[in-house]
Design an enzyme around this catalytic site. Structure first.
Site, short mmCIF file in Angstrom:
data_model
loop_
_atom_site.label_atom_id
_atom_site.label_comp_id
_atom_site.label_asym_id
_atom_site.label_seq_id
_atom_site.Cartn_x
_atom_site.Cartn_y
_atom_site.Cartn_z
N CYS A 189 -4.81 2.48 -3.60
CA CYS A 189 -3.55 2.98 -3.01
C CYS A 189 -2.40 2.00 -3.25
O CYS A 189 -1.52 1.83 -2.39
CB CYS A 189 -3.69 3.27 -1.52
SG CYS A 189 -4.83 4.61 -1.16
N GLN A 206 -4.43 -5.21 7.04
CA GLN A 206 -5.43 -6.13 6.49
C GLN A 206 -5.38 -7.52 7.14
O GLN A 206 -6.15 -8.39 6.74
CB GLN A 206 -5.25 -6.29 4.97
CG GLN A 206 -5.42 -5.01 4.19
CD GLN A 206 -6.86 -4.50 4.18
OE1 GLN A 206 -7.80 -5.23 4.49
NE2 GLN A 206 -7.05 -3.24 3.83
N ASP A 253 3.07 -4.83 8.15
CA ASP A 253 1.90 -3.99 7.98
C ASP A 253 0.67 -4.88 8.13
O ASP A 253 0.31 -5.63 7.22
CB ASP A 253 1.95 -3.32 6.59
CG ASP A 253 0.68 -2.54 6.29
OD1 ASP A 253 -0.24 -2.55 7.11
OD2 ASP A 253 0.62 -1.92 5.20
N HIS A 302 0.87 -1.18 0.00
CA HIS A 302 0.00 0.00 0.00
C HIS A 302 0.91 1.23 0.00
O HIS A 302 2.03 1.18 0.51
CB HIS A 302 -0.84 -0.05 1.29
CG HIS A 302 -1.90 0.99 1.41
ND1 HIS A 302 -1.64 2.28 1.79
CD2 HIS A 302 -3.24 0.92 1.24
CE1 HIS A 302 -2.77 2.96 1.85
NE2 HIS A 302 -3.77 2.15 1.51
N LYS A 339 -10.44 -0.40 10.51
CA LYS A 339 -10.64 -1.64 9.78
C LYS A 339 -10.95 -2.80 10.74
O LYS A 339 -11.33 -3.88 10.30
CB LYS A 339 -9.40 -1.98 8.95
CG LYS A 339 -9.10 -0.94 7.86
CD LYS A 339 -7.96 -1.41 6.98
CE LYS A 339 -7.21 -0.29 6.29
NZ LYS A 339 -7.86 0.19 5.08
#
Ligand code: PLP
Length: 408
Positions: A366, A205, A202, A125, A228
């Protein structure tokens, strides 16, 4: 269907999902961008403002003590959520983007000399690209990118080849927001360990969709955003191994991150306060805690199993649509389906689906370099949350048939 979640009951927890959209049942399929909020999260935020809101840490009066307690208690929730060794490893930030920038500026930048390398992957991203470009530009370091295979898997051999004597840091996405690929971050971390290279994962997600155990993972940093994980926007977490955080200078200066201040010299607070300058998003952090508690109560292994079953169902149903092509078909995938259709632009598809009550994302998500890698300007992305069911998928499939008729 599989997964064992009582989705009808869970759906009822989300007020937004109860309303019709363009006269149709709302099929919300954009949780990868941001999830909807259960009543418990909305109540937690409102409760803070209605009953005990005050600025934290400094007040001797009851309200301030109450809000300080509620805010600080969320560190323990995050510790449980991530199985962190110590709640001092939990830094509250605005979200994954801020967390990555913090690590880039405070931890990585001081390590870098001209010619040094920061290794990322081709499916990052922008939030895990641009902060590294900023520190690279400032120091003369170089960004090195591990390739992505045609099916959307990370090319692990390619990644290993790109670890060099100059690699100072590796930052890798756990689950791709565009492809859905679940990366073998344990293998990335093991490869990094052989050379003592610190790693950031990261988790924007992964945190919303699967159990995460930062101790088992063995990374140095893990980041995610509350919006999220069924919480509010403007709150998130940087988890860092305590010894790493202890060795890091502050990134931003201000109130709350100091021990003593004189005009000659300031002594900084210990982590995590050292990294939380200024008045934070008090009610937002408290509501983030409620979102994480909600996920813990549902059970992340159940959420994962449910979303996996839904993904399998969707793949089967969507495969029957003529001219439909999925971008990202890795064997290990989360509930994200990026696709293109012959003769229809993603934005037109998104608009027609909206008329059918189906909310999907259309664009580059993104991840512009990834779009270039797959030679598409944009995709349509349908992504799942714990409240989605087969009716949502059926509605998507019906909507896509309508798209086909429209462009026929
Ligand atoms: N990383 C990934 C993989 C993401 O999907 C996102 C958000 O879409 C981010 C980072 C940035 O998160 P935020 O915008 O909440 O800071």
């Amino acid at each position: 269907m599989g997964g064992g979640l009582d989705v009808a009951r869970l759906r009822a927890d989300f007020p937004v999902l109860q309303q019709p959209m363009n006269g149709k049942r709302l099929a919300f399929l954009d949780s990868a961008a941001s999830s909807q909020k259960p009543q418990a999260v909305i109540d937690a935020e409102r409760d803070c403002y209605e009953r005990y809101y005050a600025n934290i840490h400094r007040g001797v009066y009851q309200l301030s003590q109450q809000s300080t307690q509620a805010y600080e208690a969320v560190r323990g929730v995050v510790q449980r959520f991530l199985n962190a060794a110590d709640e001092r490893e939990v830094v509250f930030v605005r979200g994954a983007t801020e967390a990555i920038n913090l690590v880039a500026q405070s931890f990585v930048r001081p390590l870098l000399e001209p010619g040094d390398e920061i290794l990322i992957t081709g499916m990052e991203h922008h939030a895990n690209i641009v902060p590294w470009q900023l520190v690279a530009e400032a120091t003369g370091a170089r960004l090195v990118v591990a390739p992505v295979l045609d099916d959307g898997q990370l090319d692990m051999a390619g990644l290993r080849e790109r670890i060099s004597a100059r690699t100072r840091f590796i930052s890798v996405v756990h689950v791709s927001n565009t492809l859905g690929t679940i990366n073998p971050v344990d293998e990335v971390i093991a490869a990094a360990r052989e050379r003592d290279i610190p790693v950031l994962v990261d988790g924007a997600q992964s945190a919303p969709h699967m159990p995460v155990d930062v101790q088992a993972l063995g990374a140095d940093f893990y980041v995610f955003s509350a919006h999220k994980t069924y919480g509010p926007s403007g709150a998130g977490v940087l988890w860092g191994r305590l010894d790493r955080l202890e060795g890091m200078p502050p990134w931003q200066g201000g109130g709350d991150m100091i021990r003593t201040v004189t005009f000659e010299k300031t002594e900084y607070a210990e982590p995590p306060q050292r990294f939380e300058a200024g008045t934070p998003n008090i009610a937002g952090v408290i509501a983030m805690g409620a979102g994480l508690e909600y996920m813990l109560a549902v059970g992340r292994e159940h959420i994962l199993a449910h979303e996996q079953a839904l993904l399998a169902y969707a793949n089967e149903r969507l495969a029957g649509i003529d001219g439909f092509r999925v971008i990202g078909t890795a064997p290990d995938k989360a509930g994200v389906i990026s696709f293109v259709m012959a003769d229809a632009h993603p934005h037109d598809i998104g608009t027609i689906l909206d008329m059918e009550g189906v909310a999907v994302r259309a664009g580059h998500h993104c991840t512009q370099p990834l779009m270039q890698r797959f030679d598409v300007p944009a995709t349509v992305r349908a992504s799942f949350g714990l409240y989605n069911d087969t009716t949502d998928v059926d509605q998507l499939v019906d909507g896509l048939h309508r798209v086909k008729r429209f462009f026929a």
